[in-house]
Design an enzyme around this catalytic site. Structure first.
Site: not given
Length: 348
Positions: A134, A188, A244
């Protein structure tokens, strides 16, 4: 030694260093992620993160940063919590810090181990390597999906069948030609739990995020005042948001973090707002030494804590809030005005 033999040793070394998974994909192939990123930026959904626009071309493709790279080795480390983070939202007089920031800065933990891994690989193969955690314009999540570590769920984060949503990612690009793993498959289904739980409706559609509405963006990346429409929905979230991630059904397979440096600090689990609101710059830097929270600075952090205080309904915090109405930082002072007015209104 052949690359295939070296890969076997590489995976064993990765596991010995504490990585929970390692997979390989091509670094030099075109992919749909480039187009999705371009659409995201063109729509302005990156908010004030100007660096995304500035590095867009390099970010689209790994080889735009390093043309010689042919393979990407993607590693993952589990940072799963030992309790449900959603429970922390019920403790309104305490601050809620995202799970990923309750311990040592994962960039430091991951990068040190990834460098060891890369050095071993380069030594055995003679190939060039570069590591990223990152810290460069590189899209780790699409690479992780392409390498088969999981799939990008409807919340745009990586989901793993083995580890749920709690994974830190690192990438080693190399000039080595390596056999790619099968890409991840979306599991999902019809589930939309992550979309429905979002307190600020930050998902315009499944698999799309508007960062400007995301509490993680607002509390970490956004430097100015928090827009009023998002203040109440923030609740006691003072650094990031896990809703989430935490609601994902695949977390039933997740395990708690095994890396000692990624185990939550006790003082960062439900820290009392009364102890955070008194922090000056020196106290803030001391408390968050070695933490990713340190990078947002005292003023932005106190701004977040004041929003949480205003939402707390705890009138014992009012004197601390009042004292911050004259803070030298205008964003802090404005947040204190809002929090004081909100608390006073609730006490009438």
């Amino acid at each position: 030694m052949t690359i295939s033999t070296s890969r076997t040793r590489f995976v064993a070394l990765a596991e010995s260093l504490g990585f929970d998974a390692v997979r390989v994909c091509r670094a030099d192939e075109a992919w749909a992620a480039a187009g999705r990123l371009e659409e995201f930026v063109e729509a302005g959904r990156h908010g004030t993160m100007g660096w995304m626009e500035e590095t867009l071309e390099r970010r689209k493709q790994p080889t735009n940063m390093w043309p010689e790279a042919t393979s990407a080795l993607v590693v993952a480390m589990n940072y799963g919590p030992d309790s449900d983070p959603l429970e922390d939202l019920k403790h309104a007089s305490s601050g809620n810090i995202s799970v990923y920031a309750r311990h040592r800065d994962y960039h430091d933990v991951m990068k040190g181990k990834l460098k060891q891994l890369a050095q071993g690989f380069a030594r055995e193969t003679g190939e060039e390597v570069k590591v990223f955690v990152d810290t460069a314009p590189l899209m780790e999540k699409p690479l992780a999906e392409k390498a088969g570590l999981g799939w990008q769920g409807k919340h745009t984060n990586l989901v793993s069948r083995e580890h749920g949503s709690w994974l830190f990612l690192g990438v080693m690009l190399t000039t080595a030609e390596m056999e790619a793993d099968a890409p991840g498959t979306d599991h999902c289904g019809a589930c939309r739990a992550c979309l429905d739980i979002c307190p600020t409706d930050a998902f315009p559609a499944p698999y799309q995020l508007d960062a400007r509405r995301c509490i993680s963006y607002l509390t970490i990346e956004h430097a100015g005042p928090i827009p009023e429409e998002f203040r109440k929905p923030m609740g006691n979230r003072i650094y990031g948001c896990d809703d989430c991630l935490a609601i994902c059904p695949w977390n039933k397979f997740a395990k708690s973090a095994s890396e000692a440096k990624l185990v939550a600090r006790e003082d960062l689990e439900r820290p009392p707002l009364s102890e955070l609101l008194v922090l000056g710059d020196a106290g803030f830097r001391q408390l968050f030494s070695g933490s990713p929270i340190k990078r947002i600075g005292r003023n932005r952090f106190i701004r977040n804590c004041l929003i949480a205080a205003g939402n707390s309904g705890d009138n014992t915090l009012l004197p601390l809030v009042e004292s911050l109405r004259s803070d030298p930082d205008p964003v802090v002072a404005e947040a204190a005005d809002w929090a004081a007015g909100t608390l006073a209104g609730e006490s009438d």
